[in-house]
Design a protein around this motif. Structure first.
Motif, PDB file in Angstrom:
ATOM      1  N   GLY A 211      74.738  35.472  35.526  1.00 28.48           N
ATOM      2  CA  GLY A 211      75.300  34.956  34.276  1.00 28.48           C
ATOM      3  C   GLY A 211      76.708  35.489  34.052  1.00 28.48           C
ATOM      4  O   GLY A 211      76.990  36.669  34.304  1.00 28.48           O
ATOM      5  N   ALA A 212      77.602  34.615  33.590  1.00 31.84           N
ATOM      6  CA  ALA A 212      78.990  35.026  33.407  1.00 31.84           C
ATOM      7  C   ALA A 212      79.097  36.099  32.319  1.00 31.84           C
ATOM      8  O   ALA A 212      79.885  37.031  32.432  1.00 31.84           O
ATOM      9  CB  ALA A 212      79.840  33.822  33.037  1.00 31.84           C
ATOM     10  N   ASP A 213      78.301  35.937  31.300  1.00 32.01           N
ATOM     11  CA  ASP A 213      78.350  36.904  30.204  1.00 32.01           C
ATOM     12  C   ASP A 213      77.436  38.096  30.445  1.00 32.01           C
ATOM     13  O   ASP A 213      77.827  39.230  30.273  1.00 32.01           O
ATOM     14  CB  ASP A 213      77.954  36.219  28.887  1.00 32.01           C
ATOM     15  N   SER A 214      76.202  37.812  30.885  1.00 31.32           N
ATOM     16  CA  SER A 214      75.212  38.887  31.033  1.00 31.32           C
ATOM     17  C   SER A 214      75.493  39.754  32.259  1.00 31.32           C
ATOM     18  O   SER A 214      75.145  40.928  32.274  1.00 31.32           O
ATOM     19  CB  SER A 214      73.811  38.279  31.159  1.00 31.32           C
ATOM     20  N   GLY A 215      76.110  39.159  33.290  1.00 37.89           N
ATOM     21  CA  GLY A 215      76.307  39.890  34.537  1.00 37.89           C
ATOM     22  C   GLY A 215      75.000  40.154  35.260  1.00 37.89           C
ATOM     23  O   GLY A 215      74.942  40.928  36.207  1.00 37.89           O
ATOM     24  N   ARG A 216      73.933  39.511  34.804  1.00 37.82           N
ATOM     25  CA  ARG A 216      72.609  39.720  35.394  1.00 37.82           C
ATOM     26  C   ARG A 216      72.073  38.403  35.955  1.00 37.82           C
ATOM     27  O   ARG A 216      72.516  37.318  35.562  1.00 37.82           O
ATOM     28  CB  ARG A 216      71.662  40.261  34.325  1.00 37.82           C
ATOM     29  N   PRO A 217      71.080  38.494  36.865  1.00 35.20           N
ATOM     30  CA  PRO A 217      70.509  37.261  37.421  1.00 35.20           C
ATOM     31  C   PRO A 217      69.875  36.404  36.334  1.00 35.20           C
ATOM     32  O   PRO A 217      69.193  36.931  35.446  1.00 35.20           O
ATOM     33  CB  PRO A 217      69.437  37.763  38.400  1.00 35.20           C
ATOM     34  N   GLU A 218      70.136  35.124  36.415  1.00 38.04           N
ATOM     35  CA  GLU A 218      69.550  34.170  35.472  1.00 38.04           C
ATOM     36  C   GLU A 218      69.126  32.925  36.254  1.00 38.04           C
ATOM     37  O   GLU A 218      69.749  32.593  37.269  1.00 38.04           O
ATOM     38  CB  GLU A 218      70.592  33.735  34.413  1.00 38.04           C
ATOM     39  N   PRO A 219      68.099  32.229  35.779  1.00 36.75           N
ATOM     40  CA  PRO A 219      67.742  30.971  36.446  1.00 36.75           C
ATOM     41  C   PRO A 219      68.896  29.985  36.310  1.00 36.75           C
ATOM     42  O   PRO A 219      69.457  29.832  35.216  1.00 36.75           O
ATOM     43  CB  PRO A 219      66.503  30.487  35.682  1.00 36.75           C
ATOM     44  N   ALA A 220      69.243  29.344  37.407  1.00 35.51           N
ATOM     45  CA  ALA A 220      70.389  28.428  37.397  1.00 35.51           C
ATOM     46  C   ALA A 220      70.204  27.310  36.384  1.00 35.51           C
ATOM     47  O   ALA A 220      71.162  26.849  35.776  1.00 35.51           O
ATOM     48  CB  ALA A 220      70.599  27.844  38.795  1.00 35.51           C
ATOM     49  N   ALA A 221      68.954  26.911  36.203  1.00 31.24           N
ATOM     50  CA  ALA A 221      68.695  25.777  35.322  1.00 31.24           C
ATOM     51  C   ALA A 221      68.929  26.124  33.858  1.00 31.24           C
ATOM     52  O   ALA A 221      69.116  25.232  33.037  1.00 31.24           O
ATOM     53  CB  ALA A 221      67.260  25.288  35.518  1.00 31.24           C
ATOM     54  N   GLU A 222      68.908  27.415  33.538  1.00 31.34           N
ATOM     55  CA  GLU A 222      68.999  27.803  32.130  1.00 31.34           C
ATOM     56  C   GLU A 222      70.328  28.429  31.761  1.00 31.34           C
ATOM     57  O   GLU A 222      70.693  28.491  30.591  1.00 31.34           O
ATOM     58  CB  GLU A 222      67.865  28.786  31.800  1.00 31.34           C
ATOM     59  N   ALA A 223      71.056  28.909  32.768  1.00 26.09           N
ATOM     60  CA  ALA A 223      72.304  29.623  32.478  1.00 26.09           C
ATOM     61  C   ALA A 223      73.319  28.668  31.863  1.00 26.09           C
ATOM     62  O   ALA A 223      73.310  27.465  32.108  1.00 26.09           O
ATOM     63  CB  ALA A 223      72.865  30.229  33.756  1.00 26.09           C
TER      64      ALA A 223
END
Lengths: 1011, 281
Positions: free
Chosen positions: A417-429
């Motif tokens: 995630g650009a903001d979180s800097g953590r892994p996120e599901p692509a469909a939800e980011a």
């Protein structure tokens, strides 16, 4: 003249040109009226045709000349599928002239409103190119085959006899000692398994030890040349009904790697095209607008208009072709053959290093996020890919489970995630980090964009320049210019880029240019096209029938299948053997690997064939390196292929080696429904239909001989599902018969007419008369219910169904937009292997040196000191690959082709313009005449295809004991495909692109010798 | 009729500037004074009354404008003309030389569609001893195929190489702007089929005609202005290297148009090279 007359007489007797004496009549069959020459029909208008429209001077309106019918159909002089308006002399039934269909998008930029009465279009014609204009010479070729021919001598001896349709069907269906009546010792005693014998084995496995090979009926192989749209669907229907998976088109000698590279980036799309009319800058690679490409005339039209407006465009090609580059706004960039990928990767490197790419656009990992930000598409650029060495899924996209994320709904990909800097599901980011490398859940990963950047950085700009022969500053200039127009720039490529062993990667790299500026769906950018009105489903379901199912098994050319899932592989591994190399390559990512058919059949890998059908196919003429004596001898041996049937309109360069020639219809006498090309940006389905009565003979029940009639009669003889009395279901559950081609194609036309729940208007009475449709309806009345005819006839009266021209754009966006995810990483390619070397393929765009299938660089295989030149073919606007030698007007314009070389190359070899030379390659030599040019890269030889025939009227043939003399112009010129480079490690295989599947046309080494 | 401004001949630049003024002005003047008409031809046709085929369309002045920026050298026009007008093998009423200009790597292709110029002062008409060729009121230069003896004087007199001997009729022959079509309010075949939209056809006397407007408002050129014939086929983008003597390397047919196609005996003039070897070398 005398010879010509005798020839025509002889043809009529022998069954060639039966229905018509040929266009030559117009030119040569005149009876002089006095010493001064023939009296012209009109003292002032001379010998010119009577116009199809007459002017009513009192009203200024046009009314149709009652002597002519005008019918709208679709061309096939090349594959541009341009709409035609065919002027037919009602008295003779013959075509008088062909112009463009103004209702069809190919033929006018501002094509006409679908509802406009035809009589209003007299002064608003559509355009059509030189080939389109000469189409009537294909139809009225005096060498047309109009009745079935059977060989009387050995295969290839060109000794034939006409036989009845009934005898033809009976012999090929029932088999037996059907060649007992020939004087060929090799096949007189041969017991041939006909269609029935093979069909009776439909429950037997092809290879009991390898069940994946399917049933014995896969022993029927259909090698189709040009067969598209619904005609192809008809062939597929027959193949499925019979039970064979081996039914092909010719795409791997065309440009299949372009399809595959496009599909890798734009899933399920095989072509995307620039919006030339709105772009500010266009790059054409390996194709010249105005000379080739799809549709040739439309690209010509749009670029001509662009040139007049001063729009900048660049053509990147080793050869300066006709059409594309003239005036001040167009530029030719000469590049070394096959190195387009290096130039593109150089541009990509420059764009990334200089921040000249659309990072914002690339950061949206799903369509929702993209659209929220005002974007029109999204990409996988931010998706994470496993790069952990030795990881069992190395090369795959990281899945949410592997990332330790709760697996939710939606797509199984992960971004940072650009903001979180953590892994996120692509469909939800919402927005993702674009350029990333790191570790997620203990697994090393990189973003797809990072992989692209690293791939581009494998070489410096100077190194790329040294590879492609375009200076580093020029690479930077091109990249700067390409990125200076926002979304109104586009890059377009075609055959020249991909017909190389590295073709897929060249194409993949070129697509990246567009993706990096985010131009898809934008006016002036890239279009995935407007689509079509379908036709296979709707009122009628043409895809299914009682008892009809899809044939199963591994195809004989091993396309669409992984070697690693074969029994052969598993057995080798189980026995502790190295499973590599496989005997011949497998092609998991591609289709229509046409060039593999004959060698695979003869080697029996993975199995042999019993029956081979050639449809509009000429592998000996067209496939690089296959028109050689060794392969031809193998094909001539009936023990290798017991039965060969060729569906052709003439005795062609390859069909001359068949056992039987099935007299097919030309494009003016047959059907197809086919979507518009992407270039036009709009939705439409063009309909080709029999606008004249076929010249071929008729069955006892009045159906004209054609490929479809043949397949129907074989199917009915065997009782195949999907043919005969109860074959085509409608939406009310009624089953309609399929006994004639109209039974099938008229129903598709009805589906088109009623598509989208928005039926076309009923045909107007006046248009019925202009198109002379009443008689047509009467002839095929029973194929449709009465209430559907008025709409079906409207579609025929327009040559198809087309949406309004203004639907091309929607403000600054394209009217039709593609919303699937674009990919800059090809996961499925990265996870697969070359069946010869066992090595994994790269999944990122990159510059790859061209090599043999086993990995030998071509520069090592054929060192430059021995082979200083490279051969390139081209197909300009006056030629189609293997056809049109019957179009004598085109031959008047260009009677022969040449070995075209740069003046500097000529100086090196001590050659002058017009010198006769031998072109030598590792596989043979051919004699031709050199033409010295400036617009050819030094070190390159180029020649136009379509010349140097040995069949298609170029050689004498015996028919029914009578000699038919050749038309010598058809053998004029030089043809180099037969001596093109083959792969040294795989028997009779051209150099090939292992991913895209293209046979290589542009890598043959050569030298010149004074003749 | 006003003679052409000779000062335009020596300088192409001057011509380009002057074309709009001097050249087109001459059309209007010519119109006002009536057409160049061969008396013998006119006499031979009086029996036909006011047949448009002979007299043309009163008040009109047909012209062609060829925008070379839009020509792609595809030869559709060449072919459409041959089919529409049933032109024998090896003969062409219109043709498109295709040349390569410049040197590597700065080479480019250039095309020059050619046809009868339907000149304001046609040098072919006055030389005809049979009165078989004349200019209609609408500018179209015609041939009477019943009257023509086939002497060939007009073929020699045309400075544009636009006329040829038709081996079927054994008369002179040339482009007529497809008069059989334009007399029915249609377009010439070459214009209909032109895929790039380079060929445009219009009435110079109609101030609202888009072609006439372009000719009057844009720099346009004609071939060999020094002939004084005042061609009525205009070009946009006709460069000096194309204007007088076509320069550049032919890339399509040979320089001699008739070298292509068949001879009068029906056999092809190009003989195939049949030698080939398949063995490894």
């Amino acid at each position: 003249m005398k010879t010509r007359r005798n020839f025509l007489k002889l043809c009529a007797a022998a069954g060639i040109g039966g229905g018509a004496a040929g266009y030559y009549d117009v030119l040569f069959h005149m009876i002089p009226f006095n010493d001064r020459g023939e009296k012209a029909p009109h003292p002032v208008y001379g010998r010119s045709d009577a116009p199809e429209w007459l002017l009513d001077r009192s009203t200024g309106e046009h009314r149709p000349n009652p002597d002519f019918a005008l019918r709208h159909t679709v061309d096939l002089q090349c594959h541009s599928e341009c709409g035609l308006r065919v002027k037919i002399d009602k008295k003779s039934g013959r075509i008088a002239r062909i112009i463009g269909n103004p209702y069809q998008a190919n033929c006018r930029s501002d094509y006409l409103d679908y509802k406009m009465p035809i009589a209003k279009t007299a002064r608003l014609p559509g355009t059509v190119c030189a080939r389109g204009n000469t189409g009537l010479q294909t139809v009225y070729d005096p060498y047309r085959v109009t009745v079935p021919l059977k060989r009387t001598g050995p295969r290839g001896a060109n000794k034939w006899k006409p036989i009845s349709w009934e005898q033809f069907i009976k012999e090929v269906v029932e088999g037996g000692r059907i060649f007992a009546d020939t004087d060929d010792p090799a096949s007189k005693e041969l017991e041939v398994l006909g269609f029935r014998g093979l069909y009776e084995k439909r429950n037997e496995p092809m290879d009991p030890e390898a069940p994946e090979m399917g049933r014995r009926t896969n022993g029927l192989v259909i090698q189709g040349g040009r067969i598209k749209g619904t005609r192809r669907k008809f062939q597929t229907r027959f193949a499925n009904a019979f039970g064979t998976v081996n039914e092909f088109e010719h795409t791997n000698v065309c440009e299949v790697s372009h399809h595959i590279a496009t599909d890798a980036v734009y899933p399920h799309k095989h072509a995307v095209k620039p919006d030339i009319r709105s772009a500010e800058f266009v790059m054409f690679w390996g194709t010249s607008p105005g000379d080739a490409n799809f549709p040739m005339q439309t690209m010509a039209k749009y670029t001509a208009e662009a040139r007049a407006r001063g729009t900048r465009y660049v053509v990147v090609d080793p050869v300066l072709h006709r059409g594309g580059v003239g005036g001040d706004s167009a530029e030719w960039v000469s590049i070394r053959p096959g190195t387009d990928g290096a130039l593109a990767m150089g541009m990509i490197r420059w764009m990334i290093e200089n921040g000249r790419y659309n990072a914002d656009y690339l950061s949206y990992p799903n369509q929702r996020a993209a659209e929220a930000a005002g974007e029109l598409s999204h990409t996988d650029a931010s998706f994470l890919v496993i790069v952990e060495p030795g990881h069992e899924r190395e090369g795959a996209y990281l899945s949410p489970a592997e990332a330790g994320l709760a697996v939710g709904e939606g797509e199984g990909h992960v971004v940072i995630g650009a903001d979180s800097g953590r892994p996120e599901p692509a469909a939800e980011a919402g927005k993702a980090r674009l350029d990333h490398a790191g570790t997620v859940n203990g697994i090393r990963v990189k973003s797809a964009f990072r992989l692209l950047r690293e791939s581009a950085n494998r070489h410096s700009l100077e190194e790329y320049a040294a590879i492609c022969g375009v200076a580093a500053e020029k690479i930077a200039d091109l990249a700067r210019e390409f990125t200076s127009h926002g979304r109104k720039a586009a890059s377009e490529f075609y055959r020249g880029v991909v017909k190389h062993p590295n073709g897929f990667y060249n194409g993949f790299a070129l697509h990246m240019l567009n993706v990096l500026i985010g131009n898809l769906n934008w006016k002036g950018g890239i279009s995935a096209g407007g689509g079509s009105y379908g036709g296979m489903t709707g009122i009628y379901d043409l895809n299914s029938a009682p008892g009809l199912s899809k044939a199963k098994g591994i195809k004989i050319n091993r396309e669409g299948a992984h070697y690693e899932s074969s029994t052969e592989y598993r057995k080798k591994v189980a026995a502790g053997e190295d499973p590599y190399p496989a005997r011949r390559p497998w092609f998991p990512h591609t289709f229509n690997v046409y060039s593999e058919l004959l060698p695979s059949i003869i080697e029996g890998y993975p199995y042999k064939a019993d029956i081979l059908i050639w449809h509009m196919a000429t592998p000996f003429y067209s496939v690089p390196g296959q028109g050689n004596e060794e392969l031809i001898e193998k094909v001539k041996d009936p023990n290798n292929i017991p039965l060969i049937i060729a569906s052709d309109i003439v005795i062609g360069d390859t069909s001359m080696y068949a056992d039987y020639i099935l007299p097919d219809t030309t494009f003016m006498e047959r059907w197809v429904h086919i979507g518009l090309h992407e270039t036009t940006l709009v939705k439409g389905t063009s309909v080709r239909w029999p606008v004249i009565e076929p010249l071929t003979g008729k069955t006892a029940d009045g159906r004209h001989f054609s490929y479809e009639t043949f397949l129907i009669d074989v199917a009915e003889a065997l009782g195949l599902p999907g043919f005969g009395k109860e074959a085509i279901p409608d939406r009310n559950g009624r089953l309609w018969p399929l006994h004639s081609r109209e039974d099938y194609f008229l129903k598709i036309t009805a589906n088109v007419a009623y598509a989208d729940g928005d039926p076309v208007p009923d045909v107007a009475e006046e248009d019925m008369q202009i198109c002379d449709l009443a008689a047509f309806r009467k002839e095929f009345e029973d194929s449709l219910p009465a209430d559907q005819w008025p709409k079906v006839l409207q579609v025929l009266a327009r040559g198809g169904r087309f949406e309004p021209a203004e639907n091309a754009w929607d403000g600054e966006r394209l009217g039709h937009r593609y919303t699937k995810r674009l990919r800059i990483y090809a996961e499925e390619v990265a996870l697969s292997r070359n069946a010869i070397t066992g090595k994994r393929f790269p999944g990122t765009p990159m510059w790859l040196e061209p090599a043999t299938i086993a990995g030998t660089p071509l520069a090592e295989l054929d060192p430059k000191d021995k082979w200083p030149l490279k051969i390139l073919t081209y197909k300009g606007s006056l030629q189609t690959h293997s056809r049109l030698s019957s179009n004598t007007i085109l031959r008047e314009i260009q009677p022969e082709n040449w070995i075209e070389i740069n003046v500097r190359t000529a100086a090196e070899f001590g050659l002058k313009d017009g010198d006769l030379v031998w072109v030598e390659t590792p596989h043979g030599r051919r004699k031709g005449r050199v033409k010295l040019r400036e617009g050819v890269l030094p070190g390159v030889i180029t020649f136009s295809v379509g010349y140097g025939h040995w069949g298609y009227g170029a050689s004498a043939v015996d028919i029914g004991g009578k000699r038919v003399l050749p038309d010598r112009i058809r053998s004029a010129g030089i043809h180099l495909n037969p001596i093109m480079r083959r792969d040294p490690d795989v028997w009779q295989m051209p150099l090939i692109d292992p991913v895209g599947g293209s046979a290589t046309f542009f890598e043959t080494p050569a030298r010149l010798q004074h003749a | 009729m006003k003679s052409p401004d000779k000062s335009t001949i020596s300088s192409r630049r001057k011509f380009l500037m002057g074309a709009g003024a001097a050249g087109i002005g001459a059309v209007a003047a010519g119109k006002a004074q009536g057409k160049t008409t061969n008396d013998a031809a006119a006499k031979g046709r009086t029996a036909e009354g006011r047949d448009t085929a002979y007299h043309g369309q009163a008040g009109k002045r047909w012209v062609m404008l060829i925008d070379l920026r839009k020509c792609v050298g595809c030869q559709a026009c060449t072919v459409a003309c041959k089919i529409e007008n049933n032109i024998p093998d090896g003969r062409f009423r219109t043709w498109v030389p295709d040349v390569e200009i410049g040197t590597f790597p700065n080479a480019r292709r250039a095309f020059l569609p050619r046809l009868c110029n339907h000149c304001e002062r046609p040098s072919c008409v006055e030389v005809c001893p049979a009165g078989a060729t004349w200019q209609r009121a609408d500018g179209v230069v015609e041939i009477d195929y019943d009257t023509c003896w086939g002497c060939g004087s007009c073929v020699d007199a045309c400075p544009y190489d636009a006329r040829f001997m038709n081996p079927v009729t054994q008369t002179a022959d040339k482009c007529t702007f497809c008069s059989q079509r334009i007399d029915q309010g249609l377009l010439p075949a070459c214009v209909e089929t032109c895929i790039g939209g380079a060929r445009q056809f219009g009435d110079l006397n109609d101030p609202n005609d888009p072609v006439a407007r372009t000719i009057r408002t844009h720099p346009v050129q004609v071939l060999k202005p020094e002939t004084g014939n005042e061609p009525r086929v205009f070009y946009i983008g006709l460069t000096h290297e194309l204007q007088n003597n076509l320069q550049g390397k032919p890339t399509l047919w040979s320089e001699d148009r008739e070298a292509a196609g068949k001879g009068d005996d029906g056999t092809w003039k190009i003989e195939p090279l049949v030698e080939m070897e398949g063995a490894d070398v």
